[in-house]
Design a protein around this motif. Structure first.
Motif, PDB file in Angstrom:
ATOM      1  N   THR A 241      49.307  23.291  45.682  1.00  0.00           N
ATOM      2  CA  THR A 241      48.070  22.746  46.255  1.00  0.00           C
ATOM      3  C   THR A 241      47.006  22.427  45.213  1.00  0.00           C
ATOM      4  OG1 THR A 241      47.088  24.934  46.559  1.00  0.00           O
ATOM      5  CG2 THR A 241      48.377  24.035  48.410  1.00  0.00           C
ATOM      6  N   GLY A 242      47.158  22.949  44.016  1.00  0.00           N
ATOM      7  CA  GLY A 242      46.127  22.764  43.002  1.00  0.00           C
ATOM      8  C   GLY A 242      44.932  23.680  43.190  1.00  0.00           C
ATOM      9  N   ALA A 243      45.002  24.603  44.137  1.00  0.00           N
ATOM     10  CA  ALA A 243      43.911  25.559  44.350  1.00  0.00           C
ATOM     11  C   ALA A 243      43.809  26.482  43.147  1.00  0.00           C
ATOM     12  CB  ALA A 243      44.159  26.373  45.611  1.00  0.00           C
ATOM     13  N   THR A 244      42.567  26.781  42.731  1.00  0.00           N
ATOM     14  CA  THR A 244      42.373  27.628  41.559  1.00  0.00           C
ATOM     15  C   THR A 244      41.281  28.666  41.787  1.00  0.00           C
ATOM     16  OG1 THR A 244      40.733  26.142  40.590  1.00  0.00           O
ATOM     17  CG2 THR A 244      43.025  25.798  39.940  1.00  0.00           C
ATOM     18  N   PHE A 245      41.406  29.754  41.049  1.00  0.00           N
ATOM     19  CA  PHE A 245      40.328  30.732  40.914  1.00  0.00           C
ATOM     20  C   PHE A 245      40.029  30.805  39.435  1.00  0.00           C
ATOM     21  CE2 PHE A 245      39.129  35.015  39.589  1.00  0.00           C
ATOM     22  CZ  PHE A 245      37.936  35.142  40.271  1.00  0.00           C
ATOM     23  N   THR A 246      38.771  30.594  39.081  1.00  0.00           N
ATOM     24  CA  THR A 246      38.335  30.681  37.691  1.00  0.00           C
ATOM     25  C   THR A 246      37.308  31.802  37.600  1.00  0.00           C
ATOM     26  OG1 THR A 246      38.645  28.297  37.465  1.00  0.00           O
ATOM     27  CG2 THR A 246      37.335  29.408  35.765  1.00  0.00           C
ATOM     28  N   PRO A 247      37.598  32.870  36.832  1.00  0.00           N
ATOM     29  CA  PRO A 247      36.643  33.978  36.750  1.00  0.00           C
ATOM     30  C   PRO A 247      35.395  33.581  35.972  1.00  0.00           C
ATOM     31  CG  PRO A 247      38.429  34.311  35.189  1.00  0.00           C
ATOM     32  CD  PRO A 247      38.778  33.088  35.991  1.00  0.00           C
ATOM     33  N   HIS A 248      34.289  34.221  36.315  1.00  0.00           N
ATOM     34  CA  HIS A 248      33.057  34.023  35.558  1.00  0.00           C
ATOM     35  C   HIS A 248      33.209  34.674  34.189  1.00  0.00           C
ATOM     36  CE1 HIS A 248      30.900  33.644  39.634  1.00  0.00           C
ATOM     37  NE2 HIS A 248      31.119  32.452  39.146  1.00  0.00           N
ATOM     38  N   PHE A 249      32.537  34.132  33.194  1.00  0.00           N
ATOM     39  CA  PHE A 249      32.612  34.651  31.832  1.00  0.00           C
ATOM     40  C   PHE A 249      32.250  36.133  31.807  1.00  0.00           C
ATOM     41  CE2 PHE A 249      30.692  35.417  27.632  1.00  0.00           C
ATOM     42  CZ  PHE A 249      31.784  35.090  26.834  1.00  0.00           C
ATOM     43  N   ASN A 250      33.138  36.953  31.259  1.00  0.00           N
ATOM     44  CA  ASN A 250      32.979  38.408  31.136  1.00  0.00           C
ATOM     45  C   ASN A 250      32.813  39.129  32.477  1.00  0.00           C
ATOM     46  OD1 ASN A 250      33.351  38.607  28.390  1.00  0.00           O
ATOM     47  ND2 ASN A 250      31.195  38.276  27.933  1.00  0.00           N
ATOM     48  N   ARG A 251      33.163  38.483  33.575  1.00  0.00           N
ATOM     49  CA  ARG A 251      33.105  39.108  34.899  1.00  0.00           C
ATOM     50  C   ARG A 251      34.363  38.720  35.672  1.00  0.00           C
ATOM     51  NH1 ARG A 251      27.962  37.880  37.896  1.00  0.00           N
ATOM     52  NH2 ARG A 251      28.645  39.679  39.073  1.00  0.00           N
ATOM     53  N   PRO A 252      35.507  39.284  35.311  1.00  0.00           N
ATOM     54  CA  PRO A 252      36.769  38.841  35.890  1.00  0.00           C
ATOM     55  C   PRO A 252      36.915  39.110  37.382  1.00  0.00           C
ATOM     56  CG  PRO A 252      37.100  40.814  34.603  1.00  0.00           C
ATOM     57  CD  PRO A 252      35.689  40.363  34.347  1.00  0.00           C
TER      58      PRO A 252
ATOM     59  N   PRO B 245      45.289  28.191  54.102  1.00  0.00           N
ATOM     60  CA  PRO B 245      44.318  28.616  53.087  1.00  0.00           C
ATOM     61  C   PRO B 245      44.186  30.131  52.955  1.00  0.00           C
ATOM     62  CG  PRO B 245      43.441  26.786  54.335  1.00  0.00           C
ATOM     63  CD  PRO B 245      44.721  27.191  55.010  1.00  0.00           C
ATOM     64  N   GLN B 246      44.135  30.842  54.073  1.00  0.00           N
ATOM     65  CA  GLN B 246      43.959  32.291  53.982  1.00  0.00           C
ATOM     66  C   GLN B 246      45.165  32.976  53.345  1.00  0.00           C
ATOM     67  OE1 GLN B 246      43.910  30.302  56.623  1.00  0.00           O
ATOM     68  NE2 GLN B 246      44.300  31.366  58.524  1.00  0.00           N
ATOM     69  N   GLU B 247      46.362  32.420  53.531  1.00  0.00           N
ATOM     70  CA  GLU B 247      47.553  33.000  52.896  1.00  0.00           C
ATOM     71  C   GLU B 247      47.543  32.743  51.390  1.00  0.00           C
ATOM     72  OE1 GLU B 247      49.785  35.033  54.350  1.00  0.00           O
ATOM     73  OE2 GLU B 247      48.483  34.865  56.102  1.00  0.00           O
ATOM     74  N   VAL B 248      47.144  31.545  50.991  1.00  0.00           N
ATOM     75  CA  VAL B 248      47.050  31.221  49.556  1.00  0.00           C
ATOM     76  C   VAL B 248      46.009  32.127  48.902  1.00  0.00           C
ATOM     77  CG1 VAL B 248      46.443  29.458  47.847  1.00  0.00           C
ATOM     78  CG2 VAL B 248      47.801  28.830  49.853  1.00  0.00           C
ATOM     79  N   GLU B 249      44.848  32.272  49.549  1.00  0.00           N
ATOM     80  CA  GLU B 249      43.782  33.098  48.978  1.00  0.00           C
ATOM     81  C   GLU B 249      44.180  34.567  48.909  1.00  0.00           C
ATOM     82  OE1 GLU B 249      39.988  32.276  50.782  1.00  0.00           O
ATOM     83  OE2 GLU B 249      40.198  30.126  50.386  1.00  0.00           O
ATOM     84  N   ARG B 250      44.882  35.071  49.919  1.00  0.00           N
ATOM     85  CA  ARG B 250      45.348  36.474  49.883  1.00  0.00           C
ATOM     86  C   ARG B 250      46.296  36.705  48.712  1.00  0.00           C
ATOM     87  NH1 ARG B 250      46.889  36.823  55.685  1.00  0.00           N
ATOM     88  NH2 ARG B 250      44.831  36.573  56.476  1.00  0.00           N
ATOM     89  N   MET B 251      47.262  35.803  48.555  1.00  0.00           N
ATOM     90  CA  MET B 251      48.217  35.951  47.454  1.00  0.00           C
ATOM     91  C   MET B 251      47.513  35.792  46.116  1.00  0.00           C
ATOM     92  SD  MET B 251      51.401  36.581  46.612  1.00  0.00           S
ATOM     93  CE  MET B 251      52.388  36.213  48.062  1.00  0.00           C
ATOM     94  N   MET B 252      46.581  34.860  46.038  1.00  0.00           N
ATOM     95  CA  MET B 252      45.824  34.639  44.810  1.00  0.00           C
ATOM     96  C   MET B 252      45.071  35.915  44.428  1.00  0.00           C
ATOM     97  SD  MET B 252      43.103  31.553  44.129  1.00  0.00           S
ATOM     98  CE  MET B 252      44.292  30.231  44.343  1.00  0.00           C
ATOM     99  N   GLU B 253      44.420  36.532  45.395  1.00  0.00           N
ATOM    100  CA  GLU B 253      43.680  37.766  45.140  1.00  0.00           C
ATOM    101  C   GLU B 253      44.617  38.882  44.702  1.00  0.00           C
ATOM    102  OE1 GLU B 253      40.609  40.869  47.335  1.00  0.00           O
ATOM    103  OE2 GLU B 253      41.393  39.171  48.462  1.00  0.00           O
ATOM    104  N   ARG B 254      45.750  39.030  45.396  1.00  0.00           N
ATOM    105  CA  ARG B 254      46.718  40.081  45.051  1.00  0.00           C
ATOM    106  C   ARG B 254      47.236  39.906  43.629  1.00  0.00           C
ATOM    107  NH1 ARG B 254      52.596  39.867  47.211  1.00  0.00           N
ATOM    108  NH2 ARG B 254      53.335  40.284  45.142  1.00  0.00           N
ATOM    109  N   LEU B 255      47.625  38.686  43.294  1.00  0.00           N
ATOM    110  CA  LEU B 255      48.166  38.425  41.954  1.00  0.00           C
ATOM    111  C   LEU B 255      47.108  38.584  40.873  1.00  0.00           C
ATOM    112  CD1 LEU B 255      50.447  35.381  42.757  1.00  0.00           C
ATOM    113  CD2 LEU B 255      51.153  37.749  42.354  1.00  0.00           C
TER     114      LEU B 255
END
Length: 78
Positions: free
Chosen positions: A22-33, A55-65
């Motif tokens: 899907t190209g969905a991404t999570f990018t952490p804030h600098f020094n605040r992972p 979306p909620q399944e992608v976000e759950r897996m993204m958070e877990r990983l």
């Protein structure tokens, strides 16, 4: 019908996590992972290949990983 979300669909690095289909991404804030920005990409849309990811399944897996990555790589953000 929704396409199953599996761990092998993601790429995880110190720069964040991406759900490749899907190209969905999570990018952490600098020094605040533990906080960051989520880009939804094509979550919830029917992709050209006919797949559709909830979306909620992608976000759950993204958070877990992401939590697993932080736990296994604590030095990555020091």
């Amino acid at each position: 019908m929704a396409t199953p979300v599996t761990p092998d669909q993601f790429v995880v690095t110190t720069e964040g996590i991406t759900h490749v289909p899907t190209g969905a991404t999570f990018t952490p804030h600098f020094n605040r992972p533990n906080s960051g920005t989520i880009y939804k990409g094509e979550m919830g849309k029917v992709l050209k290949n006919g797949e559709e990811y909830e979306p909620q399944e992608v976000e759950r897996m993204m958070e877990r990983l992401w939590i697993e990555y932080l736990t296994e790589n604590p030095e990555a953000f020091t």
